[in-house]
Each structure stands twice: as C-alpha cells, then as structure tokens.
Design a protein around this motif. Structure first.
Motif, PDB file in Angstrom:
ATOM      1  N   ASN A 144       0.805  -1.221   0.000  1.00 54.58           N
ATOM      2  CA  ASN A 144       0.000   0.000   0.000  1.00 54.58           C
ATOM      3  C   ASN A 144       0.836   1.269   0.000  1.00 54.58           C
ATOM      4  OD1 ASN A 144       0.966  -0.366   2.607  1.00 54.58           O
ATOM      5  ND2 ASN A 144      -0.838   0.515   3.591  1.00 54.58           N
ATOM      6  N   THR A 145       2.155   1.151  -0.234  1.00 54.15           N
ATOM      7  CA  THR A 145       3.005   2.345  -0.250  1.00 54.15           C
ATOM      8  C   THR A 145       2.540   3.298  -1.349  1.00 54.15           C
ATOM      9  OG1 THR A 145       4.901   1.048   0.515  1.00 54.15           O
ATOM     10  CG2 THR A 145       5.361   3.195  -0.460  1.00 54.15           C
ATOM     11  N   PRO A 146       2.138   4.519  -1.007  1.00 53.86           N
ATOM     12  CA  PRO A 146       1.636   5.452  -2.016  1.00 53.86           C
ATOM     13  C   PRO A 146       2.707   5.812  -3.046  1.00 53.86           C
ATOM     14  CG  PRO A 146       1.065   6.188   0.203  1.00 53.86           C
ATOM     15  CD  PRO A 146       2.057   5.076   0.357  1.00 53.86           C
ATOM     16  N   ASP A 147       2.252   6.217  -4.214  1.00 53.52           N
ATOM     17  CA  ASP A 147       3.179   6.573  -5.294  1.00 53.52           C
ATOM     18  C   ASP A 147       4.089   7.725  -4.899  1.00 53.52           C
ATOM     19  OD1 ASP A 147       2.130   4.596  -6.897  1.00 53.52           O
ATOM     20  OD2 ASP A 147       0.791   5.943  -7.998  1.00 53.52           O
ATOM     21  N   GLU A 148       3.568   8.679  -4.117  1.00 57.63           N
ATOM     22  CA  GLU A 148       4.398   9.838  -3.763  1.00 57.63           C
ATOM     23  C   GLU A 148       5.563   9.430  -2.854  1.00 57.63           C
ATOM     24  OE1 GLU A 148       0.647  10.095  -1.090  1.00 57.63           O
ATOM     25  OE2 GLU A 148       1.145   9.543  -3.160  1.00 57.63           O
ATOM     26  N   ILE A 149       5.360   8.405  -2.027  1.00 56.07           N
ATOM     27  CA  ILE A 149       6.454   7.935  -1.179  1.00 56.07           C
ATOM     28  C   ILE A 149       7.469   7.169  -2.011  1.00 56.07           C
ATOM     29  CG2 ILE A 149       7.040   6.410   0.753  1.00 56.07           C
ATOM     30  CD1 ILE A 149       4.410   7.280   2.053  1.00 56.07           C
ATOM     31  N   ARG A 150       7.013   6.368  -2.940  1.00 57.42           N
ATOM     32  CA  ARG A 150       7.934   5.684  -3.856  1.00 57.42           C
ATOM     33  C   ARG A 150       8.736   6.703  -4.670  1.00 57.42           C
ATOM     34  NH1 ARG A 150       7.040   0.197  -4.574  1.00 57.42           N
ATOM     35  NH2 ARG A 150       5.246  -0.611  -3.419  1.00 57.42           N
ATOM     36  N   SER A 151       8.077   7.756  -5.091  1.00 57.17           N
ATOM     37  CA  SER A 151       8.775   8.799  -5.851  1.00 57.17           C
ATOM     38  C   SER A 151       9.832   9.484  -4.994  1.00 57.17           C
ATOM     39  CB  SER A 151       7.780   9.829  -6.382  1.00 57.17           C
ATOM     40  OG  SER A 151       6.874   9.237  -7.292  1.00 57.17           O
ATOM     41  N   ALA A 152       9.516   9.700  -3.710  1.00 59.12           N
ATOM     42  CA  ALA A 152      10.489  10.324  -2.810  1.00 59.12           C
ATOM     43  C   ALA A 152      11.706   9.430  -2.634  1.00 59.12           C
ATOM     44  CB  ALA A 152       9.834  10.613  -1.460  1.00 59.12           C
ATOM     45  N   ILE A 153      11.497   8.122  -2.522  1.00 61.98           N
ATOM     46  CA  ILE A 153      12.617   7.191  -2.368  1.00 61.98           C
ATOM     47  C   ILE A 153      13.495   7.204  -3.617  1.00 61.98           C
ATOM     48  CG2 ILE A 153      13.195   4.741  -2.142  1.00 61.98           C
ATOM     49  CD1 ILE A 153      10.763   4.469  -0.288  1.00 61.98           C
ATOM     50  N   ARG A 154      12.875   7.368  -4.780  1.00 55.76           N
ATOM     51  CA  ARG A 154      13.671   7.486  -6.014  1.00 55.76           C
ATOM     52  C   ARG A 154      14.460   8.793  -6.039  1.00 55.76           C
ATOM     53  NH1 ARG A 154       9.216   4.770  -8.548  1.00 55.76           N
ATOM     54  NH2 ARG A 154       9.931   2.846  -9.545  1.00 55.76           N
ATOM     55  N   ALA A 155      13.853   9.845  -5.520  1.00 55.39           N
ATOM     56  CA  ALA A 155      14.467  11.169  -5.628  1.00 55.39           C
ATOM     57  C   ALA A 155      15.553  11.409  -4.582  1.00 55.39           C
ATOM     58  CB  ALA A 155      13.385  12.249  -5.494  1.00 55.39           C
ATOM     59  N   VAL A 156      15.527  10.635  -3.481  1.00 54.73           N
ATOM     60  CA  VAL A 156      16.491  10.835  -2.401  1.00 54.73           C
ATOM     61  C   VAL A 156      17.268   9.525  -2.220  1.00 54.73           C
ATOM     62  CG1 VAL A 156      16.814  11.543  -0.004  1.00 54.73           C
ATOM     63  CG2 VAL A 156      14.852  12.416  -1.293  1.00 54.73           C
ATOM     64  N   PRO A 157      18.334   9.317  -2.996  1.00 61.01           N
ATOM     65  CA  PRO A 157      19.055   8.038  -2.952  1.00 61.01           C
ATOM     66  C   PRO A 157      19.605   7.730  -1.557  1.00 61.01           C
ATOM     67  CG  PRO A 157      19.700   9.314  -4.878  1.00 61.01           C
ATOM     68  CD  PRO A 157      18.882  10.227  -4.019  1.00 61.01           C
ATOM     69  N   ARG A 158      19.397   6.494  -1.120  1.00 58.00           N
ATOM     70  CA  ARG A 158      19.777   6.086   0.233  1.00 58.00           C
ATOM     71  C   ARG A 158      21.288   6.124   0.460  1.00 58.00           C
ATOM     72  NH1 ARG A 158      19.281   0.193   3.046  1.00 58.00           N
ATOM     73  NH2 ARG A 158      18.759   0.825   5.179  1.00 58.00           N
ATOM     74  N   HIS A 159      22.067   5.868  -0.578  1.00 51.13           N
ATOM     75  CA  HIS A 159      23.513   5.757  -0.369  1.00 51.13           C
ATOM     76  C   HIS A 159      24.148   7.065   0.097  1.00 51.13           C
ATOM     77  CE1 HIS A 159      23.651   7.457  -4.486  1.00 51.13           C
ATOM     78  NE2 HIS A 159      24.823   7.929  -4.108  1.00 51.13           N
ATOM     79  N   GLN A 160      23.475   8.195  -0.154  1.00 50.49           N
ATOM     80  CA  GLN A 160      24.011   9.478   0.285  1.00 50.49           C
ATOM     81  C   GLN A 160      24.039   9.607   1.808  1.00 50.49           C
ATOM     82  OE1 GLN A 160      21.183  11.892  -2.110  1.00 50.49           O
ATOM     83  NE2 GLN A 160      22.999  12.779  -3.058  1.00 50.49           N
TER      84      GLN A 160
END
Length: 383
Positions: A20-36
C-alpha cells in the motif's frame, strides 16, 4: 547513473515492501538516494545471518548491494563508545530498512505544505524524504539527541540539498519554536508517549510512532489529535526500533536477601509467553507494565530456553523461567515482593478469556495526564 536507478528500482520492487506504499512515497525514495546517507563503514544484520561489516573502499559491490537491499544499516554501537568495526555491542543508531521507512511514512501521509516534526534524525535519510514530500524550506524540523550523529546527519542533508532544521536535544520535549505541526514522525521506540508531541500539534494532526513497551515485539501506532487536545489511535502493525535513550528499560536484576528469593514450578511452557501473538503482548504489557526478554541456549545440561520477566522500575522484582525438553513442569525463580510471573500468567489468561484479540483491536488514548490502552473502543480501557 543507470546502475543507481536500477538499484533503486530493485529496492522499490522488493516483495516485502508494503503493497500500500503510495506513489508519492515511492517517488520520494527514487528522488532521495539512500547511499548518500550511509557511511563508508557500517554494519548489517540480514535475517538469519551473523552481523557483518560493509566497507565501501574494501568491497564496494557488497556495500552497494547492502545499501540498496531491504535491510537496516547499523551506524553506531553503544552510543558511539564502541567502533562499528568491533561488531559487538548495543545498536544505538541506524538507517532503518526501506520497508520500515515506507511503512511509517505511509501511516504518516505527509503532504505538500505540512509542517513536520521528526524525533530521531539518525542518518538523515527519512528527514530528507520528509523534506521532499512536504516541500519548502523550514517545513521539516528534526531532533537528534546525539551530538555526533547530528553532525554527520547535517553533512548528509547538506550534501543532498535537503533544507531540514536540525536540532540537537531531547526529542521528548518536542520543539516549540516550530509549532504548530501537522505531522510528527518518530524513529525511536517509546513506551511512554510524550504529551508534548500532542501539545505542539494542530487539531487533526497525525503522530506515527513505534510503541515499544518491551514485552514481546514493538507495534506501530497512529495517533490523531482531537480539538480537545486528546490523541487517539490504533496499532496497525509491527514496528521494531531502537528505544529512545531516556526510556531504555535495563535494570540490573538483583536480590536483597534469601527471604526475597523463591523457587517454584509451572505447567505453562515459557515459550507460550515468549512467542505469544502481538495482541497478547499488548494486553500483558498494558495490564502489568512488565518487560521481558528470552534466549535459546545450550548449557552443561543440554538445550534450554530462558524467559526473563522484570519490572523496569524496580531491579529487585523479576523472575526467570527455564524450559528444558521432555519436562512436564518448568522451573520458576522469582525475586522480590512482586510476583511478576504470576501477574504475567493472569494477564495472559485474561487475554485468552477475551477471545485472543489481535493487535488491530487495541488502541491508545493520550491525554495531558495519562495514556491508556483500550480494547475495541476508547470506552473500554484495560483495567
């Protein structure tokens, strides 16, 4: 860049990410890479495996694979007193697993224009995600209790271009200069929910937090603030988080004298309590206020299982229950005036008598003066 995009897509497509993860949260995860937000050297503990180091310089492939997998990355041991390379110690700061982050953000549902208070900055990744979701400068305030962790998070956030207001202090106090808040996002476990978080919110605000009374597992809790200053909510799922430093329940188990040490037996297998469903854990913790931990071991007499029950406010009130195979009765060793094992059995029996309700039937009400757990309705608080 294509390789990075592929790694992020892989992380988002993992089967254990919430459906149920909303699209806007998935988009945020794409936009803010975890490795940083992951240090060069860190510790990972994939399920079923021993803790292991990841080192970007020594083994970059393993580092990248771990960063973009669905696993937490441990970044601090023993409040910074032990180097991560030592591998052994209390885990005291981390980058939570992506599925955990997505789950809590889904409960929170931050939207553009919201003012957000975050308790526990950690590496800064969720702070940056929140910043991306609500937009604008100064919309997200994050409080971190550890000065060293906060300094590194500030560098991470600056490198990611995330304009988060970072405060070093006790998150239980909130941050009045930034109120009123529309959302409060908590990244550390608590057993007592500070009313300051409610007090600094608008009516209708949402508080998403890991409720961890330390009896069994932790529980996610979504509270909604009413116009009268009372917050009410339910426990929608699991949440396993490191405890808030001021609320860690680790008394040293002691005994004053022989008159306070009692041995007995029980017909109840201690594993029944240790592995009870989340609904039972909630009921027992609410009815007794006790905490538990357990371990499966092998000693000189063979395989065994030990369950410990204790009063987090009194180091002289505790019990140990020992399981061994092929036994009808199990040893119980109790210390102190409070019969903690008997209280746990009574609470467990009550839960069974209620029809063994699941976690989703329980909720919490938080007022300026107290918090209490209820079953099915706020009108039915647990005694």
């Amino acid at each position: 860049m294509n390789d990075l995009a592929a790694r992020i897509d892989h992380m988002l497509s993992l089967s254990d990410l919430p459906e149920n993860t909303p699209d806007e949260i998935r988009s945020a995860i794409r936009a803010v890479p975890r490795h940083q937000f992951i240090p060069v050297v860190a510790l990972v503990t994939p399920p079923g495996t021993a803790p292991r180091l990841i080192d970007r310089d020594a083994d970059p492939r393993a580092w990248w694979d771990a960063v973009y997998s669905n696993t937490p990355v441990i970044t601090q041991l023993n409040d910074g007193a032990t180097p991560v390379r030592d591998l052994i110690g209390r885990y005291t700061s981390s980058a939570s697993a992506p599925s955990t982050v997505a789950d809590m953000l889904t409960l929170l549902r931050p939207a553009p224009g919201h003012r957000v208070l975050e308790i526990g900055t950690g590496t800064g990744w969720t702070s940056a995600l929140l910043c991306h979701l609500v937009g604008g400068r100064g919309q997200v305030t994050s409080i971190e209790i550890d000065q060293t962790v906060a300094e590194q998070a500030a560098k991470n956030l600056a490198g990611a271009g995330a304009p988060v207001t970072l405060v070093v202090g006790d998150g239980a106090l909130g941050w009045p200069p930034g109120e009123p808040y529309d959302r409060v996002h908590v990244t550390c476990g608590v057993r007592t929910v500070p009313y300051a978080w409610v007090e600094q919110c608008r009516p209708g605000a949402v508080i998403a937090l890991p409720y961890c009374p330390d009896f069994g597992g932790g529980h996610s809790l979504k509270l909604v603030v009413r116009p009268d200053g009372v917050a009410i909510g339910r426990f929608p799922g699991n949440a396993s988080y490191m405890m808030s430093r001021p609320q860690r329940p680790r008394p040293t188990l002691e005994a004053r004298g022989p008159h306070e040490q009692r041995s007995a037996t029980t017909r109840v297998d201690p594993r029944t309590i240790a592995y009870a469903p989340p609904g039972a854990d909630l009921a027992i913790s609410a009815l007794t206020g006790l905490v538990s931990n357990f371990s499966a071991e092998t000693d000189e007499d063979g395989d065994c299982f030990r369950l410990w029950i204790s009063d987090p406010t009194d180091s002289y009130s505790w019990a140990g229950v020992l399981w061994r195979p092929n036994r009808k009765d199990y040893e119980v060793y109790q210390v102190g005036d409070r019969p903690v094992w008997d209280e746990v059995l009574d609470a467990y029996s009550r839960w069974v008598g209620w029809g063994q309700p699941g976690r989703d039937r329980f909720g919490m009400t938080l007022t300026p003066h107290h918090q209490h757990i209820w079953l099915d309705s706020p009108d039915h608080p647990l005694p």
